[in-house]
Motif scaffolding. Structure first.
Motif, PDB file in Angstrom:
ATOM      1  N   CYS A 124       0.863  -1.177   0.000  1.00 57.67           N
ATOM      2  CA  CYS A 124       0.000   0.000   0.000  1.00 57.67           C
ATOM      3  C   CYS A 124       0.903   1.232   0.000  1.00 57.67           C
ATOM      4  O   CYS A 124       1.634   1.471   0.963  1.00 57.67           O
ATOM      5  N   LEU A 125       0.842   1.983  -1.091  1.00 58.63           N
ATOM      6  CA  LEU A 125       1.647   3.202  -1.220  1.00 58.63           C
ATOM      7  C   LEU A 125       0.795   4.415  -0.868  1.00 58.63           C
ATOM      8  O   LEU A 125      -0.268   4.623  -1.452  1.00 58.63           O
ATOM      9  N   ALA A 141       3.284  -0.961  -6.448  1.00 59.21           N
ATOM     10  CA  ALA A 141       2.182  -0.811  -5.483  1.00 59.21           C
ATOM     11  C   ALA A 141       0.929  -1.558  -5.938  1.00 59.21           C
ATOM     12  O   ALA A 141       0.540  -1.505  -7.115  1.00 59.21           O
TER      13      ALA A 141
END
Ligand code: SF4
Length: 209
Positions: A124-125, A141
């Motif tokens: 999760c970016l 991501a």
């Protein structure tokens, strides 16, 4: 760099802020139980950061990584969320390797500001303006989660949407202290741009960590 059986053993100790089982409150896995490992250290400096207590690594003990993974495995949780702070300040190869070998899926929460280490089942970016993410992490991501504090943040979100892969899940998350003012704008934006979904910090509504 030390190497045992192909695993980088640098950072056999990590600065641990806290570890606990909870319900993921944000993003794609919201509502799912997970083991959280919160590591210390962050120099990104977001003005609205709700985890300032993590920033100074020296405030937290260096803990043997085997102890951290033992706790995660013993929790019986199917996944471990590695968060911070900015966890990628540290080399996470060994941590991830042990977790995955023991059937615990590895989920990363990162600003992307530091080089990627570790093997991840989910990335999760959450890009931050103060220290934008590295291109490699954008490409890797699985989820893009952008915190929205004011209207100009929508542009920032779209900029990063172009950098992540087509299959990445897209989330807009209201900044907690600006919720009342910004949520109508986010609702309106998502109605016009339905590729985005809204992420709420459900754990805060449930009063759990
Ligand atoms: Fe806080 Fe995360 Fe920003 Fe670091 S990257 S300052 S931990 S919100």
């Amino acid at each position: 760099m030390k190497n045992i059986n192909g695993v980088n053993t640098e950072y056999m100790k990590l600065p641990l802020v806290e570890e606990f089982s909870t319900i993921q409150g944000e993003g794609f896995h919201a509502g799912m139980a997970a083991w959280f490992i919160r590591l210390a250290g962050c120099d990104v400096g977001c003005s609205w950061c709700d985890s300032r207590f993590t920033w100074n690594q020296a405030d937290h003990p260096m803990v043997n990584t085997d102890v951290i993974t033992d706790h995660a495995i013993a929790s019986g949780m199917k996944s471990a969320v590695i968060t911070g702070g900015e966890p990628l300040i540290w080399n996470l190869d060994y941590l991830c390797s042990v977790l995955r070998k023991n059937g615990v899926a590895t989920f990363l929460e990162t600003s992307g500001a530091y080089p990627l280490s570790g093997e991840w089942d989910w990335i999760c970016l959450s890009p931050k303006r103060n220290k934008p993410p590295m291109e490699e992490i954008c490409r890797r991501a699985d989820e893009l989660k952008v915190v929205i504090k004011n209207s100009s943040d929508f542009e920032w979100a779209e900029e990063y949407r172009k950098k992540v892969k087509n299959t990445a899940h897209l989330f807009l998350q209201p900044e907690w202290n600006s919720f009342g003012e910004i949520i109508p704008h986010i609702v309106g934006y998502v109605k016009l741009n339905p590729e985005w979904r809204i992420s709420l910090q459900l754990h805060k509504y449930m009063h759990i960590p």
